[in-house]
Design an enzyme around this catalytic site. Structure first.
Site, PDB file in Angstrom:
ATOM      1  N   ASN A 216      -4.869   6.222  -2.096  1.00 27.76           N
ATOM      2  CA  ASN A 216      -4.432   6.723  -0.797  1.00 27.76           C
ATOM      3  C   ASN A 216      -3.942   8.166  -0.867  1.00 27.76           C
ATOM      4  O   ASN A 216      -4.060   8.911   0.108  1.00 27.76           O
ATOM      5  CB  ASN A 216      -3.360   5.802  -0.199  1.00 27.76           C
ATOM      6  CG  ASN A 216      -3.972   4.496   0.283  1.00 27.76           C
ATOM      7  OD1 ASN A 216      -5.171   4.438   0.566  1.00 27.76           O
ATOM      8  ND2 ASN A 216      -3.180   3.453   0.351  1.00 27.76           N
TER       9      ASN A 216
ATOM     10  N   SER B 194       0.834  -1.212   0.000  1.00 22.18           N
ATOM     11  CA  SER B 194       0.000   0.000   0.000  1.00 22.18           C
ATOM     12  C   SER B 194       0.859   1.247   0.000  1.00 22.18           C
ATOM     13  O   SER B 194       0.394   2.311  -0.392  1.00 22.18           O
ATOM     14  CB  SER B 194      -0.849   0.075   1.272  1.00 22.18           C
ATOM     15  OG  SER B 194      -1.552  -1.082   1.482  1.00 22.18           O
TER      16      SER B 194
ATOM     17  N   HIS C 113      -2.220  -3.656  -6.723  1.00 23.42           N
ATOM     18  CA  HIS C 113      -2.726  -3.255  -5.403  1.00 23.42           C
ATOM     19  C   HIS C 113      -4.228  -3.473  -5.330  1.00 23.42           C
ATOM     20  O   HIS C 113      -4.999  -2.744  -5.963  1.00 23.42           O
ATOM     21  CB  HIS C 113      -2.353  -1.777  -5.177  1.00 23.42           C
ATOM     22  CG  HIS C 113      -2.720  -1.250  -3.823  1.00 23.42           C
ATOM     23  ND1 HIS C 113      -3.090   0.054  -3.593  1.00 23.42           N
ATOM     24  CD2 HIS C 113      -2.781  -1.868  -2.609  1.00 23.42           C
ATOM     25  CE1 HIS C 113      -3.356   0.213  -2.310  1.00 23.42           C
ATOM     26  NE2 HIS C 113      -3.177  -0.928  -1.698  1.00 23.42           N
TER      27      HIS C 113
HETATM   28  N1  NAD Z   1      -5.185  -4.909   5.051  1.00 17.82           N
HETATM   29  C1  NAD Z   1      -5.519  -4.053   4.101  1.00 17.82           C
HETATM   30  O1  NAD Z   1      -6.594  -3.425   4.138  1.00 17.82           O
HETATM   31  C2  NAD Z   1      -4.605  -3.859   2.911  1.00 17.82           C
HETATM   32  C3  NAD Z   1      -5.125  -3.235   1.749  1.00 17.82           C
HETATM   33  C4  NAD Z   1      -4.306  -3.105   0.629  1.00 17.82           C
HETATM   34  C5  NAD Z   1      -2.981  -3.559   0.671  1.00 17.82           C
HETATM   35  N2  NAD Z   1      -2.491  -4.136   1.823  1.00 17.82           N
HETATM   36  C6  NAD Z   1      -1.105  -4.640   1.798  1.00 17.82           C
HETATM   37  O2  NAD Z   1      -1.146  -6.052   1.600  1.00 17.82           O
HETATM   38  C7  NAD Z   1      -0.045  -6.666   2.272  1.00 17.82           C
HETATM   39  C8  NAD Z   1      -0.563  -7.708   3.254  1.00 17.82           C
HETATM   40  O3  NAD Z   1      -1.426  -7.080   4.169  1.00 17.82           O
HETATM   41  P1  NAD Z   1      -2.454  -7.919   5.056  1.00 17.82           P
HETATM   42  O4  NAD Z   1      -3.356  -6.923   5.699  1.00 17.82           O
HETATM   43  O5  NAD Z   1      -3.014  -9.053   4.277  1.00 17.82           O
HETATM   44  O6  NAD Z   1      -1.457  -8.508   6.167  1.00 17.82           O
HETATM   45  P2  NAD Z   1      -1.660  -9.760   7.134  1.00 17.82           P
HETATM   46  O7  NAD Z   1      -0.787  -9.507   8.302  1.00 17.82           O
HETATM   47  O8  NAD Z   1      -3.103 -10.050   7.339  1.00 17.82           O
HETATM   48  O9  NAD Z   1      -1.057 -10.980   6.270  1.00 17.82           O
HETATM   49  C9  NAD Z   1       0.296 -11.094   5.951  1.00 17.82           C
HETATM   50  C10 NAD Z   1       0.653 -12.563   5.981  1.00 17.82           C
HETATM   51  O10 NAD Z   1       1.923 -12.791   5.383  1.00 17.82           O
HETATM   52  C11 NAD Z   1       2.513 -13.884   6.037  1.00 17.82           C
HETATM   53  N3  NAD Z   1       3.940 -13.867   5.735  1.00 17.82           N
HETATM   54  C12 NAD Z   1       4.869 -13.006   6.208  1.00 17.82           C
HETATM   55  N4  NAD Z   1       6.081 -13.281   5.648  1.00 17.82           N
HETATM   56  C13 NAD Z   1       5.883 -14.322   4.804  1.00 17.82           C
HETATM   57  C14 NAD Z   1       6.734 -15.057   3.936  1.00 17.82           C
HETATM   58  N5  NAD Z   1       8.028 -14.769   3.822  1.00 17.82           N
HETATM   59  N6  NAD Z   1       6.210 -16.065   3.208  1.00 17.82           N
HETATM   60  C15 NAD Z   1       4.898 -16.364   3.317  1.00 17.82           C
HETATM   61  N7  NAD Z   1       4.033 -15.699   4.139  1.00 17.82           N
HETATM   62  C16 NAD Z   1       4.527 -14.691   4.859  1.00 17.82           C
HETATM   63  C17 NAD Z   1       2.172 -13.691   7.496  1.00 17.82           C
HETATM   64  O11 NAD Z   1       2.247 -14.907   8.216  1.00 17.82           O
HETATM   65  C18 NAD Z   1       0.747 -13.129   7.412  1.00 17.82           C
HETATM   66  O12 NAD Z   1      -0.212 -14.144   7.536  1.00 17.82           O
HETATM   67  C19 NAD Z   1       0.742  -5.522   2.929  1.00 17.82           C
HETATM   68  O13 NAD Z   1       1.770  -5.137   2.048  1.00 17.82           O
HETATM   69  C20 NAD Z   1      -0.309  -4.413   3.065  1.00 17.82           C
HETATM   70  O14 NAD Z   1       0.261  -3.138   3.063  1.00 17.82           O
HETATM   71  C21 NAD Z   1      -3.283  -4.307   2.932  1.00 17.82           C
END
Ligand code: NAD
Length: 290
Positions: free
Chosen positions: A190, A119, A140
């Site tokens: 954003n 993000s 994204h």
């Molecule tokens: N949550 C939101 O609303 C949102 C919206 C758009 C973008 N994002 C982006 O998406 C990405 C993920 O966000 P999220 O909210 O799903 O996070 P989250 O914490 O729910 O999930 C991330 C997952 O990645 C896993 N992980 C970490 N390192 C790893 C690896 N090396 N190999 C495999 N799995 C691994 C973790 O165990 C965790 O379950 C981030 O970059 C975030 O900025 C989030």
């Protein structure tokens, strides 16, 4: 090149949603998650979402079963080597993402496109340690992925036109509308919404209007489904603070400077819904009287 096999890394909030929409769009999906409990939860949430869709008559039982049968767990990173596209949705940490992209670059076939769901991080920074920088971009998605129709395609200064076009076609194949942005802080959505949310906090801080009137203004005057302060509570003040802080550091644009009230609320533990108090109070996940 028609894409067939998609790798998704991370099966948290975003990864699980991306796995689901890819499987429903007939791709073979290989999901890699390091935390088994999160993997289980993510796969269960997909099953539950699809079951609700069957109950509501949106898809058939056969569609559900077919989508689930296309989801495979990659117990080893090597299973991602012949993916046409790998989408990373792991923790928002530059060093962790860079290490993962380096591993993928060494592992995946030459043609594989490597995408990040970041993000707020720079696509070029994530691609920095690897060879195939022209095949790296941001795809994204928005939360919740199966519901939100938009995808931002984010190209770094070296992403190839071919990779951008293929990624747009991929987004369209998921039934999403793709918009394209340069690799610049906040991308499009954003960059638009953060100043709006911060201005709502500044208005409250300066006593220009009450919390309820600011949220009513956005809902009834602008047609937003949720007010900026309610939304801020939903997202978490700490999350927004970190995101706008990094944009402010990169640009020194005062529109992204976090208001003092926000810093004070974070120090007081008023992070929003998740701590039971932000701009509003919450009890059992629901808004409660002040
Ligand atoms: N949550 C939101 O609303 C949102 C919206 C758009 C973008 N994002 C982006 O998406 C990405 C993920 O966000 P999220 O909210 O799903 O996070 P989250 O914490 O729910 O999930 C991330 C997952 O990645 C896993 N992980 C970490 N390192 C790893 C690896 N090396 N190999 C495999 N799995 C691994 C973790 O165990 C965790 O379950 C981030 O970059 C975030 O900025 C989030």
């Amino acid at each position: 090149m028609a894409m067939k096999k998609i790798g998704i890394i991370g099966c948290g909030t975003m990864g699980a949603g991306i796995v689901q929409v890819c499987a429903q769009s007939r791709y073979d999906v290989y999901v890699r998650e390091i935390d088994q409990a999160i993997l289980k939860k993510g796969l269960e949430s997909i099953g539950a979402f699809l079951s609700r869709s069957v109950e509501k008559g949106r898809i058939s039982e056969a569609d559900k079963e077919a989508a689930l049968s296309r989801i495979h767990v990659a117990s080893d990173m090597k299973e991602l080597a012949d993916c046409d596209l790998v989408i990373e949705a792991i923790v928002e940490n530059l060093e962790v993402k860079k290490a993962l992209f380096k591993e993928l670059d060494e592992l995946c076939k030459e043609e594989t496109i490597l995408a990040t769901n970041t993000s707020s991080l720079s696509i070029m920074d994530i691609a920095k340690p690897i060879k195939r920088q022209e095949r790296v971009l941001g795809i994204h998605f928005f939360n919740p992925v199966p519901v939100m129709k938009l995808v931002e395609i984010v190209r770094s200064i070296v992403t190839s036109d071919e990779v951008v076009e293929q990624s747009k076609e991929f987004a369209a194949s998921l039934g999403k509308t793709a918009i394209t942005a340069k690799d610049s802080p906040g991308f499009i959505v954003n960059y638009l919404q953060y100043p709006f949310r911060l201005n709502a906090i500044r208005m409250l801080e300066r006593g220009i209007a009450s919390r309820d009137d600011i949220d009513a203004a956005a809902k009834l005057g602008l047609g937003h489904p949720i007010g900026p302060l309610e939304l801020q509570d939903l997202v978490g003040l700490d999350i927004t603070y970190a995101a706008v802080g990094s944009i402010y550091e990169a640009t020194k644009d005062p529109n992204f400077a976090p208001p003092v009230l926000m810093q004070q609320m974070i120090s007081a533990g008023r992070l929003g819904r998740k701590t039971g108090r932000g701009f509003y109070r919450y009890k059992n996940g629901e808004k409660a009287p002040d």
